[in-house]
Design a protein around this motif. Structure first.
Motif, PDB file in Angstrom:
ATOM      1  N   CYS A  94       0.820  -1.208   0.000  1.00 26.03           N
ATOM      2  CA  CYS A  94       0.000   0.000   0.000  1.00 26.03           C
ATOM      3  C   CYS A  94       0.853   1.258   0.000  1.00 26.03           C
ATOM      4  N   GLU A  95       1.848   1.300   0.878  1.00 29.04           N
ATOM      5  CA  GLU A  95       2.698   2.488   0.957  1.00 29.04           C
ATOM      6  C   GLU A  95       3.531   2.678  -0.306  1.00 29.04           C
ATOM      7  N   ALA A  96       4.010   1.573  -0.883  1.00 28.46           N
ATOM      8  CA  ALA A  96       4.766   1.678  -2.134  1.00 28.46           C
ATOM      9  C   ALA A  96       3.887   2.231  -3.244  1.00 28.46           C
ATOM     10  N   LEU A  97       2.655   1.725  -3.327  1.00 29.11           N
ATOM     11  CA  LEU A  97       1.733   2.196  -4.363  1.00 29.11           C
ATOM     12  C   LEU A  97       1.324   3.648  -4.140  1.00 29.11           C
ATOM     13  N   ARG A  98       1.125   4.015  -2.887  1.00 24.68           N
ATOM     14  CA  ARG A  98       0.739   5.395  -2.594  1.00 24.68           C
ATOM     15  C   ARG A  98       1.822   6.363  -3.058  1.00 24.68           C
ATOM     16  N   SER A  99       3.086   5.976  -2.877  1.00 26.11           N
ATOM     17  CA  SER A  99       4.170   6.833  -3.363  1.00 26.11           C
ATOM     18  C   SER A  99       4.137   6.933  -4.879  1.00 26.11           C
ATOM     19  N   GLY A 100       3.737   5.825  -5.550  1.00 28.18           N
ATOM     20  CA  GLY A 100       3.607   5.867  -7.003  1.00 28.18           C
ATOM     21  C   GLY A 100       2.447   6.735  -7.440  1.00 28.18           C
TER      22      GLY A 100
END
Length: 208
Positions: A94-100
């Motif tokens: 989730c956090e990786a995608l949010r940064s994307g």
């Protein structure tokens, strides 16, 4: 080296699906959904994975009687381990995608909404495809960490790599050799993943 199907190989689809849903909720215009996703990520990623796995065995199965459809103890522990790994890793996805998602220009989403697309359509058709392209490397790191984290499942007796290694060391008394073999096995699993996804990241990178 025998790895049970679903631990080293079968979890990424589930945790990425749940992680993607959490990322969508975290950028949602609905406060309740944002609050749930934020709370979930902040709580789960700050709890040790061992605690989550042990809780799933003691809390879900022994206390609440949740067996996830399995009838034997090894099967129950295996499924509970998969559930725990999915729940834990999804917070990092989730956090990786949010940064994307944050790398996608806001104007694109605004233009899509002006054309009449709903929030879900904007997220699915405009934002997420670009976000995934921007976070291939971070997601590959999450996948590699997940592969190594499966060893924690031995805490509830799941016969994964570290559990098998411990049994072999006790039987053969050759610590260095057996440890080296299992370490090499994990290198074989994770090194190609990092190299391949690194190449994919360069091929799909968004040109700015």
């Amino acid at each position: 080296m025998a790895f049970p199907p679903g631990l080293e190989a079968g979890i990424p689809c589930e945790d990425q699906g749940w992680g993607t849903l959490l990322a969508g909720m975290k950028v949602s215009p609905v406060p309740l959904m944002r609050g749930f996703a934020t709370g979930y990520v902040n709580v789960v990623r700050n709890i040790p994975l061992t605690v989550i796995i042990v809780f799933s065995s003691l809390g879900l199965y022994l206390t609440l009687g949740i067996s996830l459809g399995a009838n034997d103890i090894p099967g129950i522990n295996f499924r509970l381990s998969v559930l725990s790994l999915v729940a834990y890793t999804a917070a990092f996805v989730c956090e990786a995608l949010r940064s994307g998602i944050n790398t996608v220009p806001v104007g694109q989403a605004e233009a899509a909404r002006a054309l009449g697309l709903s929030f879900t359509q904007v997220l699915r058709l405009i934002v997420l495809p670009q976000a995934f392209r921007a976070v291939v490397n971070p997601l590959s790191n999450v996948l590699i960490a997940l592969t190594k984290n499966t060893t924690v499942a031995s805490a509830i007796g799941v016969a994964e790599a570290s559990y098998l290694m411990k049994g072999m060391i006790e039987a053969e008394a050759q610590l260095i050799l057996i440890s080296a073999v299992f370490a090499f096995g994990f290198i074989v699993l994770t090194l190609p993943t990092g190299l391949i996804l690194g190449w994919v990241s360069k091929k799909v990178a968004v040109k700015r």
